[in-house]
Design a protein around this motif. Structure first.
Motif, PDB file in Angstrom:
ATOM      1  N   LEU A  21       0.824  -1.203   0.000  1.00  8.09           N
ATOM      2  CA  LEU A  21       0.000   0.000   0.000  1.00  8.09           C
ATOM      3  C   LEU A  21       0.862   1.258   0.000  1.00  8.09           C
ATOM      4  O   LEU A  21       0.584   2.217  -0.720  1.00  8.09           O
TER       5      LEU A  21
ATOM      6  N   ARG B  32      -2.655  -1.015  -5.542  1.00 12.87           N
ATOM      7  CA  ARG B  32      -4.054  -1.161  -5.157  1.00 12.87           C
ATOM      8  C   ARG B  32      -4.683  -2.349  -5.906  1.00 12.87           C
ATOM      9  O   ARG B  32      -4.073  -2.904  -6.809  1.00 12.87           O
TER      10      ARG B  32
ATOM     11  N   TRP C 233      -9.017   5.155  -1.565  1.00 12.87           N
ATOM     12  CA  TRP C 233      -7.736   4.550  -1.208  1.00 12.87           C
ATOM     13  C   TRP C 233      -6.580   5.538  -1.276  1.00 12.87           C
ATOM     14  O   TRP C 233      -5.426   5.153  -1.489  1.00 12.87           O
TER      15      TRP C 233
END
Length: 582
Positions: free
Chosen positions: A530, A535, A554
């Motif tokens: 991350l 992703r 995100w």
């Protein structure tokens, strides 16, 4: 929104993408065929991804890119937009900068007004920093498009954040020949250098020679070290050829399955995974007596409960379909979920079930399902009761739909899935307003009925009933690693913003009908993945606009993630757009 190369199925993280504000206006119906987008080459130059990003595609203006401002690195000094139209469309181009001391007004290589070209063309916008101070400058590119026949005007407003840095102090004074009239006769540093004494030239050539000699020596040393390392590799291969080849091939296999959208400017190659700092779970500090005391006011007699089927079963927990008899009128009954632990469950597990069941207690919203009653009689294992939803757990329901035949009555459409997402976002928006953090939002912690009404529940017994969704990272605590934001993984920090991250993963679950995210990534590697910008890929048959919503959730910077109320509005508009085509 964007297209990608065949088979890739991924988009850039759109919190870094361009912001589009505008309305369809005359472009939406019988328009002139306008297209405005970023080409594959421009996307590759800006964020390193082979994709096209459309703002206007065949007269339709995209409304689903949320208002995040693209951060333009300091070394990037120009932007390139591709556009063309089939018939006559006039344009006006303008700019706005909030800090003219740090950056000059942008300049374009086209005129301020004119006609959109009929062939595919590119216009450039130059972003020139002054070098006077360090600053993050907000600038806007204002593009007005006017259809000549109808005089309809559509305004496209592209916002950017440009990083500008102060230039190091000039050394021009040291280069100027120190003559008496050097400041009066207007001589420049360039002139002075070329009129400097011969000694300066000699010093220059001597310096160049020394540098070349140093470079040559470094090259020889590197060559020797390289040959030495090659011999060691050959020796290692001869001793363990199979083990080495396997170890070398594994990383590339993993990284190709996930999107690396935008590596931060200060990111460094990840050679070892960071140590995760885990704080002790507060639930474990609560005793069983304290947990029972918290729910004493909603306790009822076990005699009022009749158990029917076992809906789910884990190692130490079960969920029953039960019947609750009304206390005042025994002829009245209602169905309930009954959560219970088995006889061999430890006291800690019993305590956690009671404590986690109280997460939503006292909250009232159509998309929340808090506990209604408990049974905590002495000598008996506690029971937790919740109102019944006849299609049960949402994750199990989605997986049944994935396996179902096309004529199955439980088959659901994409519009139904978006409607479910809206309901979850509404419930989470209510929690955010009440400053309640869920910490474990996922489809496994939602339930659904035959009318496709979705309600969010607590996470009591989820670790036992869905063990593959939780992982222990060396701290003896199972956590939903694949649903957690980076700050939650690394620093154990939770907020409504971290719930937004989990909502993005939950939306991905909906669109994949219950698949497991990051299924091929080791849980210990999640934080590094991350942090390095990876992703989950865009699901098959998931519209670009819907994946853009996921991607916005995100963002590494929690302040750049949308609020739940914004998500509700965006998904509602997308749901209405889907309905218009059905």
């Amino acid at each position: 929104m964007a297209t990608t190369a065949p088979g890739r199925g991924i988009l850039p993280i759109l919190w870094r993408a361009l912001v589009l504000l505008g309305s369809c206006g005359g472009l939406c119906r019988g328009g002139p065929g306008i297209n405005v987008y970023l080409s594959v080459e421009e996307m590759r130059r800006l964020i390193g991804l082979d994709a096209e990003l459309y703002y206007v595609r065949n007269d339709v203006v995209s409304h689903y890119a949320l208002p995040f401002k693209l951060l333009v690195p300091g070394e990037t000094n120009s932007l390139h937009f591709t556009w063309h139209t089939k018939s006559k469309v006039e344009y006006k181009l303008g700019f706005h900068v909030d800090n003219l001391i740090a950056m000059d007004m942008p300049r374009a290589n086209i005129s301020a007004q004119g006609e959109v070209p009929h062939t595919i063309s590119v216009f450039r916008v130059d972003l020139l920093c002054t070098g006077k101070l360090d600053s993050e400058v907000t600038m806007e590119v204002l593009l007005n498009l006017t259809i000549h026949s109808s005089k309809n005007i559509t305004v496209l407003n592209f916002k950017r954040r440009k990083l500008c840095y102060k230039k190091p102090e000039q050394e021009e004074k040291s280069l100027i020949y120190p003559g008496k009239n050097s400041s009066k006769d207007g001589r420049t540093a360039f002139d002075a250098v070329h009129t400097a004494p011969t000694t300066s030239t000699r010093v220059f050539y001597i310096s160049v020679g020394v540098c070349c000699a140093v470079i040559f020596l470094v090259a020889i040393i590197l060559a020797v070290l390289h040959l030495h390392s090659m011999k060691r590799v050959e020796l290692d291969d001869s001793m363990s050829e199979s083990g080495s080849s396997q170890g070398l091939s594994q990383p590339s296999t993993q990284t190709t399955q996930y999107l690396r959208a935008d590596t931060p400017n200060n990111a460094t190659p990840v050679t070892s995974y960071p140590t995760l700092r885990i704080e002790k779970n507060d639930l474990k500090s609560v005793t069983l007596a304290e947990a029972k005391a918290r729910v004493k006011d909603i306790a009822i007699s076990r005699e009022r409960i009749t158990f029917k089927d076992v809906l789910q079963e884990g190692t130490f927990g079960r969920i029953f379909h039960g019947i609750l008899v009304d206390e005042k009128d025994p002829s009245k009954e209602k169905y309930v979920f009954a959560k219970a632990v088995k006889d061999h469950a430890s006291e800690v597990q019993v305590t956690m079930m009671l404590t986690e069941s109280c997460k939503l207690r006292g909250l009232h919203h159509r998309n929340l399902l808090p506990i209604s009653h408990v049974c905590i009689e002495d000598g008996e294992r506690p029971l937790v009761l919740l109102p019944y939803m006849n299609w049960g757990n949402l994750k199990l329901f989605l997986r049944q739909c994935k396996l179902a035949e096309a004529n199955n009555p439980q088959a659901i459409s994409q519009q139904d899935l978006v409607h479910m997402a809206i309901q979850i976002a509404c419930g989470m928006s209510y929690l955010a307003r009440r400053e309640v953090i869920h910490k474990d939002l996922a489809t496994r912690n939602c339930v659904i009925d035959e009318s496709l009404q979705v309600k969010i529940t607590d996470n009591a017994l989820s670790r036992d009933l869905f063990p593959m969704d939780y992982h222990c990272l060396g701290d003896n605590e199972n956590r939903p690693v694949r649903w957690m934001a980076l700050e939650s993984l690394v620093n154990n920090e939770f907020s409504s913003a971290s719930d937004v991250w989990a909502f993005g993963v939950t939306l991905w679950e909906l669109m994949t009908l219950g698949q497991t995210p990051y299924v091929d990534i080791d849980p210990f590697e999640m934080a590094a993945y991350l942090k390095d910008g990876y992703r989950i890929a865009q699901p098959i048959n998931c519209p670009d606009e819907l994946f853009a919503v996921m991607a916005c959730c995100w963002a590494l910077d929690r302040d750049e993630r949308p609020k739940f109320q914004q998500l509700v509005q965006c998904l509602t508009e997308f749901h209405a757009a889907l309905g218009a085509y059905v």
